[in-house]
Design an enzyme around this catalytic site. Structure first.
Site, PDB file in Angstrom:
ATOM      1  N   LYS A   1       0.931  -1.152   0.032  1.00 38.08           N
ATOM      2  CA  LYS A   1      -0.018   0.121   0.044  1.00 38.08           C
ATOM      3  C   LYS A   1       0.812   1.359  -0.127  1.00 38.08           C
ATOM      4  O   LYS A   1       2.040   1.308   0.194  1.00 38.08           O
ATOM      5  CB  LYS A   1      -0.798   0.050   1.234  1.00 38.08           C
ATOM      6  CG  LYS A   1      -0.194   0.124   2.314  1.00 38.08           C
ATOM      7  CD  LYS A   1      -1.115   0.035   3.667  1.00 38.08           C
ATOM      8  CE  LYS A   1      -0.423  -0.094   4.833  1.00 38.08           C
ATOM      9  NZ  LYS A   1      -0.707  -0.943   5.936  1.00 38.08           N
TER      10      LYS A   1
ATOM     11  N   ARG B   1     -12.036  -1.231  12.307  1.00 46.41           N
ATOM     12  CA  ARG B   1     -11.827  -0.352  11.223  1.00 46.41           C
ATOM     13  C   ARG B   1     -13.215  -0.801  10.409  1.00 46.41           C
ATOM     14  O   ARG B   1     -13.818  -0.038   9.757  1.00 46.41           O
ATOM     15  CB  ARG B   1     -10.575  -0.488  10.415  1.00 46.41           C
ATOM     16  CG  ARG B   1      -9.605   0.188  11.033  1.00 46.41           C
ATOM     17  CD  ARG B   1      -8.498   0.611   9.944  1.00 46.41           C
ATOM     18  NE  ARG B   1      -7.841  -0.417   9.439  1.00 46.41           N
ATOM     19  CZ  ARG B   1      -6.498  -0.646   9.263  1.00 46.41           C
ATOM     20  NH1 ARG B   1      -5.885   0.316   9.139  1.00 46.41           N
ATOM     21  NH2 ARG B   1      -6.036  -1.800   8.781  1.00 46.41           N
TER      22      ARG B   1
ATOM     23  N   TYR C   1      16.871  29.980  12.056  1.00 44.10           N
ATOM     24  CA  TYR C   1      15.730  31.006  12.059  1.00 44.10           C
ATOM     25  C   TYR C   1      15.537  31.187  13.727  1.00 44.10           C
ATOM     26  O   TYR C   1      15.662  30.157  14.497  1.00 44.10           O
ATOM     27  CB  TYR C   1      14.428  30.242  11.629  1.00 44.10           C
ATOM     28  CG  TYR C   1      14.362  30.409  10.080  1.00 44.10           C
ATOM     29  CD1 TYR C   1      14.274  31.334   9.248  1.00 44.10           C
ATOM     30  CD2 TYR C   1      14.632  29.132   9.433  1.00 44.10           C
ATOM     31  CE1 TYR C   1      14.271  31.276   7.829  1.00 44.10           C
ATOM     32  CE2 TYR C   1      14.474  29.154   7.915  1.00 44.10           C
ATOM     33  CZ  TYR C   1      14.445  30.200   7.089  1.00 44.10           C
ATOM     34  OH  TYR C   1      14.247  30.060   5.967  1.00 44.10           O
TER      35      TYR C   1
ATOM     36  N   MET D   1      13.948  24.023   5.883  1.00 42.03           N
ATOM     37  CA  MET D   1      13.429  23.457   4.871  1.00 42.03           C
ATOM     38  C   MET D   1      14.245  22.408   4.195  1.00 42.03           C
ATOM     39  O   MET D   1      14.142  21.285   3.740  1.00 42.03           O
ATOM     40  CB  MET D   1      12.712  24.413   4.010  1.00 42.03           C
ATOM     41  CG  MET D   1      11.506  23.707   2.983  1.00 42.03           C
ATOM     42  SD  MET D   1      10.591  24.885   2.152  1.00 42.03           S
ATOM     43  CE  MET D   1       9.590  23.656   1.172  1.00 42.03           C
TER      44      MET D   1
HETATM   45  C1  LIG Z   1      -0.334  -1.946   6.341  1.00 45.16           C
HETATM   46  C2  LIG Z   1      -1.044  -3.374   6.680  1.00 45.16           C
HETATM   47  C3  LIG Z   1      -0.256  -4.493   7.064  1.00 45.16           C
HETATM   48  C4  LIG Z   1       1.255  -4.558   7.058  1.00 45.16           C
HETATM   49  O1  LIG Z   1       1.577  -4.171   8.407  1.00 45.16           O
HETATM   50  P1  LIG Z   1       3.319  -4.177   8.537  1.00 45.16           P
HETATM   51  O2  LIG Z   1       3.211  -3.858   9.984  1.00 45.16           O
HETATM   52  O3  LIG Z   1       3.958  -3.168   7.907  1.00 45.16           O
HETATM   53  O4  LIG Z   1       3.530  -5.365   8.308  1.00 45.16           O
HETATM   54  C5  LIG Z   1      -1.296  -5.718   7.042  1.00 45.16           C
HETATM   55  N1  LIG Z   1      -2.363  -5.647   7.188  1.00 45.16           N
HETATM   56  C6  LIG Z   1      -3.071  -4.341   6.721  1.00 45.16           C
HETATM   57  C7  LIG Z   1      -4.453  -4.563   6.885  1.00 45.16           C
HETATM   58  C8  LIG Z   1      -2.353  -3.464   6.621  1.00 45.16           C
HETATM   59  O5  LIG Z   1      -3.138  -2.211   6.510  1.00 45.16           O
END
Ligand SMILES: *Cc1c(COP(=O)(O)O)cnc(C)c1O
Length: 365
Positions: A33, A125, A255, A310
């Site tokens: 993702k 969720r 700054y 920055m």
């Molecule tokens: C991001 C995610 C993972 C992977 O998690 P990691 O801690 O990066 O291994 C697995 N399952 C779901 C539903 C996720 O959103």
């Protein structure tokens, strides 16, 4: 002067994937993702595919399509519930069933798609919230010719060790549900474990896959897991010293005088504070929390950062540091996960922030 640089070691990603495939008997769903944890979706999918991974999970339909367009013969799992049914069918994307109400509402549109049913667990969720809802959803799907190929959950406490051992509790609940469902139905995919859960328990019994992310990208699942010889850190973030300034006690830099030389920062012999200005800042994706109060590595030695701008940072150094010296913010000897353990933020949070447009990006195959 060289531009600030991000080096990505794809060989490390490959080796991490090989390690996981071996440990799980080939049962790895690679979580890719958010553009493959910001490493670049196409590249990481290619590397993981070449290592032997054939299942990929993401949270966006756009990325799911992108993965399908790369490979015909892989399983693509869309983790979020999605009602673009035609798109799911067209690209052969597996998707998640949110709960019983959802399947009832959409039952006439769901044929010809491979579904995975989610258990909400403590994450809450989405997914079914009770055992009866879970079992009823499976029953409803069967009656309505909706094919549920997988069941899954996501543990909310795998990454943390709390007094109440909440992880053990949510795992126990899930295993009871999973057993019950598997006694009645067959599933090709049973997946519950992120990296931390895999590091704690290995692949759980009767599970077809682990569904891991961060460990593939080179960070251990939790602090204390002995990653050496198993997982390789995969990125290097570096820049250069562009000037070394000598500051007298009371003089400031940055700054609003973000750093002021004082008796503790001054060299005992000459009463001068040596500060190095470095050509990398928050605009390059360095988190503020990672900067001030934490260190960089220059010539194999650690120096604290004292100011963040920055496109610049300032480190408190010594006489041995010169213009042109290479400064490491992340590398195998100063890894991302060190700062996770120091409270800077999740590994993925630090990596996701990196700015691929401002940095010179180099991939090592
Ligand atoms: C991001 C995610 C993972 C992977 O998690 P990691 O801690 O990066 O291994 C697995 N399952 C779901 C539903 C996720 O959103």
């Amino acid at each position: 002067m060289e531009n600030a640089k991000l080096k990505i070691n794809l060989k490390a990603l490959y080796n991490n994937a090989r390690f996981l495939l071996e440990e799980t008997g080939g049962g790895v769903i690679a979580t890719v993702k958010n553009n493959g944890y910001n490493f670049g979706l196409d590249r990481v999918v290619n590397v993981f595919y070449n290592a032997g991974i054939r299942s990929f999970a993401t949270t966006s339909i756009k990325e799911a399509i992108q993965i399908r367009e790369l490979y015909e013969n892989v399983c693509v799992i869309m983790l979020n519930p999605c009602n673009n049914f035609d798109t799911l069918r067209k690209y052969k994307i597996s998707s998640s069933i949110a709960n019983l109400d959802w399947i009832k509402k959409h039952k006439d549109d769901m044929q010809g798609i491979s579904w995975h049913l989610e258990w909400a667990g403590f994450m809450r969720r989405s997914g079914c919230k009770t055992e009866s809802e879970f079992m009823e959803t499976l029953e409803f799907a069967k009656k309505n010719n909706i094919s549920i190929d997988g069941i899954w959950t996501h543990f909310s406490w795998a990454d943390e060790f709390d007094e109440n051992n909440t992880y053990e509790k949510e795992k126990e609940n899930w295993l009871a549900i999973q057993k019950k469902a598997c006694n009645k139905y067959n599933f090709k995919y049973i997946h519950a474990q992120n990296s931390a859960s895999f590091c704690r328990d290995g692949k759980l019994p009767e599970h077809s896959h682990v569904r891991v992310g961060i460990i593939l990208y080179g960070c251990p699942g939790y602090e204390g897991w002995d990653y050496k010889g198993k997982i390789q850190h995969a990125l290097e973030l570096s820049a250069e010293v562009i000037s070394v300034n000598k500051m007298l006690e009371g003089e400031s830099i940055g700054y609003c005088s973000s750093f002021i030389a004082n008796e503790n920062t001054c060299d005992k012999e000459d009463n001068i504070s040596y500060v190095a200005v470095i050509n990398l800042g928050y605009g390059d994706g360095l988190l503020r929390k990672r900067a001030v109060g934490h260190e960089v590595e220059i010539n194999s030695k650690r120096y604290p950062l004292v100011s963040l701008m920055m496109s610049h940072t300032v480190a408190l150094v010594d006489k041995n540091i010169n213009v042109g010296d290479k400064v490491y913010f992340y590398k195998d000897t100063i890894p991302v996960f060190e700062f996770t353990y120091k409270g800077v933020g999740a590994n993925s949070e630090q990596i996701s922030a990196l700015n691929f447009n401002s940095l010179d990006v180099e991939y090592i195959d």
